[in-house]
Design a protein around this motif. Sequence first.
Motif, PDB file in Angstrom:
ATOM      1  N   ASP A 256       0.821  -1.211   0.000  1.00  0.00           N
ATOM      2  CA  ASP A 256       0.000   0.000   0.000  1.00  0.00           C
ATOM      3  C   ASP A 256       0.855   1.261   0.000  1.00  0.00           C
ATOM      4  N   ALA A 257       2.088   1.158   0.533  1.00  0.00           N
ATOM      5  CA  ALA A 257       2.984   2.313   0.550  1.00  0.00           C
ATOM      6  C   ALA A 257       3.734   2.500  -0.757  1.00  0.00           C
ATOM      7  N   GLY A 258       3.567   1.583  -1.736  1.00  0.00           N
ATOM      8  CA  GLY A 258       4.198   1.734  -3.037  1.00  0.00           C
ATOM      9  C   GLY A 258       5.593   1.164  -3.141  1.00  0.00           C
ATOM     10  N   TRP A 259       5.928   0.166  -2.336  1.00  0.00           N
ATOM     11  CA  TRP A 259       7.257  -0.443  -2.402  1.00  0.00           C
ATOM     12  C   TRP A 259       7.374  -1.296  -3.648  1.00  0.00           C
ATOM     13  N   THR A 260       8.615  -1.421  -4.152  1.00  0.00           N
ATOM     14  CA  THR A 260       8.912  -2.290  -5.280  1.00  0.00           C
ATOM     15  C   THR A 260       9.417  -3.636  -4.770  1.00  0.00           C
ATOM     16  N   VAL A 261       9.578  -4.581  -5.702  1.00  0.00           N
ATOM     17  CA  VAL A 261      10.057  -5.914  -5.315  1.00  0.00           C
ATOM     18  C   VAL A 261      11.470  -5.851  -4.761  1.00  0.00           C
ATOM     19  N   LEU A 262      12.322  -5.050  -5.385  1.00  0.00           N
ATOM     20  CA  LEU A 262      13.703  -4.938  -4.926  1.00  0.00           C
ATOM     21  C   LEU A 262      13.779  -4.327  -3.539  1.00  0.00           C
ATOM     22  N   GLU A 263      12.922  -3.357  -3.262  1.00  0.00           N
ATOM     23  CA  GLU A 263      12.918  -2.738  -1.937  1.00  0.00           C
ATOM     24  C   GLU A 263      12.442  -3.703  -0.870  1.00  0.00           C
ATOM     25  N   VAL A 264      11.429  -4.504  -1.189  1.00  0.00           N
ATOM     26  CA  VAL A 264      10.961  -5.487  -0.219  1.00  0.00           C
ATOM     27  C   VAL A 264      12.023  -6.549   0.028  1.00  0.00           C
ATOM     28  N   GLN A 265      12.698  -7.007  -1.016  1.00  0.00           N
ATOM     29  CA  GLN A 265      13.751  -8.004  -0.848  1.00  0.00           C
ATOM     30  C   GLN A 265      14.914  -7.440  -0.034  1.00  0.00           C
ATOM     31  N   ALA A 266      15.269  -6.184  -0.270  1.00  0.00           N
ATOM     32  CA  ALA A 266      16.353  -5.569   0.495  1.00  0.00           C
ATOM     33  C   ALA A 266      15.990  -5.454   1.964  1.00  0.00           C
ATOM     34  N   ALA A 267      14.724  -5.089   2.249  1.00  0.00           N
ATOM     35  CA  ALA A 267      14.294  -4.981   3.646  1.00  0.00           C
ATOM     36  C   ALA A 267      14.231  -6.354   4.311  1.00  0.00           C
ATOM     37  N   ALA A 268      13.884  -7.392   3.551  1.00  0.00           N
ATOM     38  CA  ALA A 268      13.764  -8.730   4.127  1.00  0.00           C
ATOM     39  C   ALA A 268      15.117  -9.409   4.326  1.00  0.00           C
TER      40      ALA A 268
END
Length: 435
Positions: A256-268
């Motif tokens: 909902d905040a507009g994150w991309t796949v790369l950003e989610v993978q980096a955070a995880a």
Amino acid sequence: MTAASQWLHTTTGRIATDPYSWMQAVHWIHGSGLYTSPHADGPRTTNETTLAIAQEISALKECRPGIAYLARRTKVSERSVKYHLRMLREAGLLAYRSKGTRISGVGGRASEFERTIPAAFDAALGIRTVGEGATRRPVGAAPESRTLLGKLAKKAARKTRRPRRRTPVSGRGRCTPMEGGTSTSSSAAGTYSPPESKLASGQEKSPTPKQTKRGPRTLNRVGRRYQLARELIQQVPWLKGAPVPRIAWIIRHVADAGWTVLEVQAAAERLVSDREPRRPSAVLAYRLSSCHLLYTTPDRRKVLVEDWQDSRRAEQARHQDAEYAGLGADRTPARVSVQSIVREAFRRTKEIATGGPVDDADCFHIPVETAPEPVALEALDRATVLEMRAAAAIDPGFIYSALETGMSERDARRLFTNWLVDQALAAQRTLTPAF
């Protein structure tokens, strides 16, 4: 009748002695207009459908009518049957003996009613009763009410039929016949039918072309979550096989905040803890907790991705250094078979370079006498294997020594069992995660 007065032990009416007398009371309530529904849904007063349902109830030996049965018999919807049953209860014509319910493993049970005659009917027609409560019996009627009772008896004896629908279901009138009829003029006298040669062939453009206003399809919030979840499962290796709905629910805040796949993978993958769950979806939920509150702007997420990429490059460099370190002349293979292969490779290389035979001592120095011989597991007896397993269960260093001296992990698992080897590797913090 209120809801509390619709039970047999609380009703003010009396039990009908026969279905014929009960139908007299139903017709009297319908004709008097005393009942008006207080509810916003359903019919306001009784009608022909109410009489038809009451007639079906009067024909039952045990007053336990099913909703589906009455709907099928009267050809109305189940919701309409519920409305009219409620009207009969509130008018004092039906009283609960037991209320229907749903039983696990058995199914639904229909409510059981008792056909009752309200006290207002007895008071209006001067019917005298004896007894108390719902079991009182009629013993006579006022002479001036006998004419009305006769009319009600005729109505009760007739079978009630629902009136036919005057207009067709389709809402259109009947078709005019092609030939015959009493009228000499046709309603289609002014209608002009063009000849077939003047009809459109399908190649000309319509004067009123159809305008398509549909643009590119945009995803809503839920669609965006599912799209991001599918991309994550395809890109992140340790999420392979995870259910898409569960991943979509876990990443709902970042999606909902507009994150991309790369950003989610980096955070995880920015931080790995020792106390993490083993299920991939649980690992993702554990690592993404509160990330949407920490990285609230695209600039912060950009820095997060850059740090994660730098850490991945550094980790790859460390792995390469550890893999290729010591492969020079001082590196000595542990197995005798590997030593022979390396020695033969160096001899052939120098023979090609010098054009002549080369001695083993000049091409590559390998201390063969100090290299341990491989252990043949088939040569060990059962007592020795059990003794070695008991020693490894007490001291994991026994397994470390066997692996360092050249025994493969496969042979170590055959010798010491998978459980002991996994325990030893987990203690050394080198066990690969299951995902």
